[in-house]
Design a protein around this motif. Structure first.
Motif, PDB file in Angstrom:
ATOM      1  N   GLY A  94     -35.347 -10.719   3.121  1.00 46.50           N
ATOM      2  CA  GLY A  94     -35.713 -10.955   1.723  1.00 46.50           C
ATOM      3  C   GLY A  94     -37.108 -10.476   1.373  1.00 46.50           C
ATOM      4  O   GLY A  94     -37.469 -10.475   0.185  1.00 46.50           O
ATOM      5  N   ALA A  95     -37.898 -10.060   2.373  1.00 45.72           N
ATOM      6  CA  ALA A  95     -39.265  -9.597   2.080  1.00 45.72           C
ATOM      7  C   ALA A  95     -39.241  -8.144   1.602  1.00 45.72           C
ATOM      8  O   ALA A  95     -38.366  -7.371   1.994  1.00 45.72           O
ATOM      9  CB  ALA A  95     -40.123  -9.711   3.328  1.00 45.72           C
ATOM     10  N   PRO A  96     -40.221  -7.769   0.753  1.00 45.71           N
ATOM     11  CA  PRO A  96     -40.299  -6.370   0.319  1.00 45.71           C
ATOM     12  C   PRO A  96     -40.576  -5.444   1.495  1.00 45.71           C
ATOM     13  O   PRO A  96     -41.421  -5.741   2.346  1.00 45.71           O
ATOM     14  CB  PRO A  96     -41.476  -6.373  -0.663  1.00 45.71           C
ATOM     15  CG  PRO A  96     -41.619  -7.801  -1.095  1.00 45.71           C
ATOM     16  CD  PRO A  96     -41.218  -8.627   0.086  1.00 45.71           C
ATOM     17  N   VAL A  97     -39.853  -4.335   1.520  1.00 44.92           N
ATOM     18  CA  VAL A  97     -40.048  -3.338   2.586  1.00 44.92           C
ATOM     19  C   VAL A  97     -41.272  -2.502   2.214  1.00 44.92           C
ATOM     20  O   VAL A  97     -41.370  -2.042   1.078  1.00 44.92           O
ATOM     21  CB  VAL A  97     -38.790  -2.439   2.718  1.00 44.92           C
ATOM     22  CG1 VAL A  97     -39.012  -1.329   3.729  1.00 44.92           C
ATOM     23  CG2 VAL A  97     -37.582  -3.294   3.095  1.00 44.92           C
ATOM     24  N   PRO A  98     -42.214  -2.312   3.133  1.00 44.38           N
ATOM     25  CA  PRO A  98     -43.442  -1.586   2.777  1.00 44.38           C
ATOM     26  C   PRO A  98     -43.180  -0.093   2.591  1.00 44.38           C
ATOM     27  O   PRO A  98     -42.177   0.439   3.080  1.00 44.38           O
ATOM     28  CB  PRO A  98     -44.341  -1.823   3.990  1.00 44.38           C
ATOM     29  CG  PRO A  98     -43.388  -2.038   5.116  1.00 44.38           C
ATOM     30  CD  PRO A  98     -42.200  -2.737   4.544  1.00 44.38           C
ATOM     31  N   GLU A  99     -44.088   0.542   1.874  1.00 46.95           N
ATOM     32  CA  GLU A  99     -44.001   1.996   1.723  1.00 46.95           C
ATOM     33  C   GLU A  99     -44.011   2.655   3.087  1.00 46.95           C
ATOM     34  O   GLU A  99     -44.637   2.153   4.019  1.00 46.95           O
ATOM     35  CB  GLU A  99     -45.213   2.498   0.936  1.00 46.95           C
ATOM     36  CG  GLU A  99     -45.006   2.435  -0.555  1.00 46.95           C
ATOM     37  CD  GLU A  99     -46.184   3.072  -1.268  1.00 46.95           C
ATOM     38  OE1 GLU A  99     -46.451   4.257  -1.010  1.00 46.95           O
ATOM     39  OE2 GLU A  99     -46.825   2.343  -2.033  1.00 46.95           O
ATOM     40  N   GLY A 100     -43.346   3.758   3.205  1.00 50.47           N
ATOM     41  CA  GLY A 100     -43.312   4.502   4.463  1.00 50.47           C
ATOM     42  C   GLY A 100     -42.158   4.077   5.352  1.00 50.47           C
ATOM     43  O   GLY A 100     -41.620   4.900   6.091  1.00 50.47           O
ATOM     44  N   ALA A 101     -41.745   2.819   5.278  1.00 52.99           N
ATOM     45  CA  ALA A 101     -40.645   2.347   6.141  1.00 52.99           C
ATOM     46  C   ALA A 101     -39.318   2.589   5.440  1.00 52.99           C
ATOM     47  O   ALA A 101     -39.213   2.417   4.228  1.00 52.99           O
ATOM     48  CB  ALA A 101     -40.815   0.859   6.440  1.00 52.99           C
ATOM     49  N   ASP A 102     -38.332   2.999   6.206  1.00 55.96           N
ATOM     50  CA  ASP A 102     -37.003   3.183   5.613  1.00 55.96           C
ATOM     51  C   ASP A 102     -35.919   2.648   6.542  1.00 55.96           C
ATOM     52  O   ASP A 102     -34.767   3.038   6.456  1.00 55.96           O
ATOM     53  CB  ASP A 102     -36.739   4.649   5.239  1.00 55.96           C
ATOM     54  CG  ASP A 102     -37.009   5.595   6.375  1.00 55.96           C
ATOM     55  OD1 ASP A 102     -37.329   5.105   7.486  1.00 55.96           O
ATOM     56  OD2 ASP A 102     -36.920   6.816   6.169  1.00 55.96           O
ATOM     57  N   ARG A 103     -36.327   1.748   7.440  1.00 59.55           N
ATOM     58  CA  ARG A 103     -35.330   1.127   8.315  1.00 59.55           C
ATOM     59  C   ARG A 103     -35.901  -0.180   8.865  1.00 59.55           C
ATOM     60  O   ARG A 103     -37.097  -0.283   9.109  1.00 59.55           O
ATOM     61  CB  ARG A 103     -35.008   2.064   9.473  1.00 59.55           C
ATOM     62  CG  ARG A 103     -34.090   1.410  10.500  1.00 59.55           C
ATOM     63  CD  ARG A 103     -33.513   2.413  11.430  1.00 59.55           C
ATOM     64  NE  ARG A 103     -32.631   1.748  12.396  1.00 59.55           N
ATOM     65  CZ  ARG A 103     -31.742   2.398  13.119  1.00 59.55           C
ATOM     66  NH1 ARG A 103     -31.619   3.712  12.996  1.00 59.55           N
ATOM     67  NH2 ARG A 103     -31.000   1.747  13.979  1.00 59.55           N
ATOM     68  N   ILE A 104     -34.982  -1.135   9.049  1.00 57.10           N
ATOM     69  CA  ILE A 104     -35.356  -2.376   9.722  1.00 57.10           C
ATOM     70  C   ILE A 104     -34.613  -2.384  11.060  1.00 57.10           C
ATOM     71  O   ILE A 104     -33.398  -2.131  11.094  1.00 57.10           O
ATOM     72  CB  ILE A 104     -34.920  -3.625   8.919  1.00 57.10           C
ATOM     73  CG1 ILE A 104     -35.345  -3.539   7.443  1.00 57.10           C
ATOM     74  CG2 ILE A 104     -35.417  -4.902   9.593  1.00 57.10           C
ATOM     75  CD1 ILE A 104     -36.834  -3.472   7.195  1.00 57.10           C
ATOM     76  N   VAL A 105     -35.351  -2.631  12.149  1.00 61.53           N
ATOM     77  CA  VAL A 105     -34.690  -2.853  13.443  1.00 61.53           C
ATOM     78  C   VAL A 105     -34.688  -4.362  13.666  1.00 61.53           C
ATOM     79  O   VAL A 105     -35.733  -5.019  13.542  1.00 61.53           O
ATOM     80  CB  VAL A 105     -35.440  -2.117  14.572  1.00 61.53           C
ATOM     81  CG1 VAL A 105     -34.868  -2.510  15.936  1.00 61.53           C
ATOM     82  CG2 VAL A 105     -35.319  -0.605  14.369  1.00 61.53           C
ATOM     83  N   ILE A 106     -33.510  -4.917  13.951  1.00 58.05           N
ATOM     84  CA  ILE A 106     -33.421  -6.383  14.074  1.00 58.05           C
ATOM     85  C   ILE A 106     -34.184  -6.858  15.304  1.00 58.05           C
ATOM     86  O   ILE A 106     -34.317  -6.122  16.297  1.00 58.05           O
ATOM     87  CB  ILE A 106     -31.953  -6.869  14.109  1.00 58.05           C
ATOM     88  CG1 ILE A 106     -31.184  -6.311  15.292  1.00 58.05           C
ATOM     89  CG2 ILE A 106     -31.249  -6.516  12.824  1.00 58.05           C
ATOM     90  CD1 ILE A 106     -29.786  -6.923  15.452  1.00 58.05           C
ATOM     91  N   GLN A 107     -34.704  -8.080  15.231  1.00 50.79           N
ATOM     92  CA  GLN A 107     -35.603  -8.542  16.296  1.00 50.79           C
ATOM     93  C   GLN A 107     -34.887  -8.686  17.640  1.00 50.79           C
ATOM     94  O   GLN A 107     -35.513  -8.553  18.687  1.00 50.79           O
ATOM     95  CB  GLN A 107     -36.303  -9.849  15.894  1.00 50.79           C
ATOM     96  CG  GLN A 107     -35.386 -11.021  15.686  1.00 50.79           C
ATOM     97  CD  GLN A 107     -36.139 -12.178  15.013  1.00 50.79           C
ATOM     98  OE1 GLN A 107     -36.836 -12.002  14.013  1.00 50.79           O
ATOM     99  NE2 GLN A 107     -36.022 -13.353  15.604  1.00 50.79           N
TER     100      GLN A 107
END
Ligand SMILES: Nc1nc2c(c(=O)[nH]1)N[C@H]1C(S)=C(S)[C@@H](COP(=O)(O)OP(=O)(O)OC[C@H]3O[C@@H](n4cnc5c(N)ncnc54)[C@H](O)[C@@H]3O)O[C@H]1N2
Ligand code: MOO
Length: 399
Positions: A94-107
């Motif tokens: 639910g947090a805003p994704v920062p500029e430059g990032a275009d993927r989340i890797v799960i913990q």
């Protein structure tokens, strides 16, 4: 006698869509939306993380890669920097994704070592990002008219609508008539019975979004009926039950005529429900239902429910019939369209329908077991087991 279809058209002609009122969102479930709801903002309003993990550049999502954690973004608090090469941001769902990032890797796919992380040997393929406006954009609408479901309420809330414009509930005044009746909970005399169908009809009305007012039982004399009619003033619809037939004590039509009823029709080619009556009385409509409990309830489903929908501004024609395979033989039908109490169960190709043996219009115990009305056309011939017949579902259907 007019047909069921003609009677329904005449009933609908006695209605008019009611005006709108504003209600808090938390009280709008089940009401009919009168004006569209517009989204005031995009949802989500920013690209959001769909998982707890690390935001990084997709080109660096390589198994075994080491990255430096440069900050943290919980839901509700953005991290304002930009993710560069070799960097990752600790991020939560639910947090805003920062500029430059275009993927989340799960913990779960990451090993943490102080300020650095090492990506695991296998990474799932998902980007785990929700682009801004993925659900809806500012200006998106929930169209009206529409009965508001729990999901609609959640959507309207997400669109930031604290109140909704809904159609006013139709006010229905209900009059049970008969010297033989007492209310549930009272002590009936030996020749008396308990008034039942007004309670069933009230439940039906309220399930459809109307507001039903149960008036005192009117006795089988002019004065009593006139007194109770007087209490019904101001209702959008007055529903009487009983006293509609041809007996010496069936006075509803006569008393209503004396009060100025403009009768639209009386008696229809339907079984049960032959002595149905409708008309205009003052500013409102009157629907006079037969007294037999099942007749009253069947007429409630066929005429009262569509009238309520018309008052609410919803599409209100005849209900769509369904088809089922008949599981019994039936004798020819007579000159009245017959709505037989029946049970429908799932079948191989079509649902299977079995009418109950006993069809007397006084039998509420049968009606409460029925989940369908098998519809037999006027003068329908003999029917055999295996024939395909029409039916109307009653309540939740198991097909
Ligand atoms: N000679 C004829 N008699 C009847 C005819 C006919 O054409 N010719 N039609 C029959 C049909 S069909 C029906 S339906 C009934 C309808 O009669 P009414 O609308 O006048 O109803 P009542 O006589 O007042 O009551 C009928 C029956 O239902 C019971 N009742 C009435 N109100 C309630 C209530 N609120 N809750 C429970 N039960 C109720 C009442 O005690 C009677 O047993 O007329 C046939 N007769
Ligand atoms: O029409 Mo009556 O409603 O047959 O019982």
């Amino acid at each position: 006698m007019i047909t069921v279809d003609e009677a329904l058209s005449a009933c609908l002609a006695l209605t008019r869509p009611l005006e709108a009122e504003t209600v808090p969102l938390s009280e709008a479930a089940g009401r009919v939306l009168a004006d569209p709801v517009f989204a005031k903002r995009d949802q989500p309003p920013f690209a959001a993380s769909a998982m707890d993990g690390y935001a990084l550049r997709d080109i660096e999502a390589i198994p075994g890669r080491r990255l430096r954690v440069v900050g943290e973004a919980p839901a509700g608090r953005a991290w304002s920097g930009r993710i560069g090469p070799g960097e990752a941001l600790r991020i939560f769902t639910g947090a805003p994704v920062p500029e430059g990032a275009d993927r989340i890797v799960i913990q779960e796919d990451v090993t943490v070592n102080g300020d650095t992380i090492t990506l695991g040997k296998t990474l799932d393929g998902g980007l785990h990002l929700r682009p801004s406006g993925a659900d809806f954009r500012a200006g998106a609408r929930i169209e009206a008219p529409r009965r508001l479901s729990p999901a609609d309420i959640a959507l309207a809330a997400a669109m930031n609508a604290p109140t909704l414009s809904v159609t006013r509930r139709p006010e229905v005044a209900m009059i049970a008539t008969g010297d033989e009746l007492v209310s549930p909970g009272e002590d009936p005399g030996p020749d008396q019975i308990i008034a039942s169908n007004t309670y069933g009809l009230k439940a039906l009305i309220e399930a459809e979004g109307g507001h039903a007012r149960l008036l005192p039982i009117a006795r089988d004399n002019r004065e009593s009926l006139e007194t109770v009619f007087d209490l019904a003033k101001g209702a959008d619809l007055i529903v009487t039950v009983g006293g509609a037939s041809v007996g010496d004590h069936d006075l509803v039509g006569e008393v209503a005529a004396g009060l100025g009823l403009e009768r639209a029709f009386y008696k229809i080619a339907m079984r049960p429900g032959k002595p149905l009556m409708a008309g205009r009385l003052g500013e409102g409509a009157l629907l006079g239902l037969p007294g037999n409990p099942v007749s009253a309830m069947v007429c409630g489903h066929l005429f009262l429910v569509p009238m309520l929908r018309a008052f609410l501004g919803l599409p209100a024609g005849a209900r769509r019939r369904r088809r089922a395979r008949l599981m019994d033989d039936l004798d020819p039908n007579g000159p009245r369209e017959h709505y037989m109490r029946a049970e429908v169960v799932p079948g191989a190709d079509l649902p299977e329908i079995t009418p109950f043996d006993r069809q007397d219009s006084s039998l509420l115990s049968i009606f409460s077991r029925a989940n369908a009305l098998l519809v037999r056309p006027v003068d329908d011939g003999k029917r055999r087991m295996g024939d395909i017949v029409d039916y109307l579902p009653l309540g939740p259907l198991i097909t």
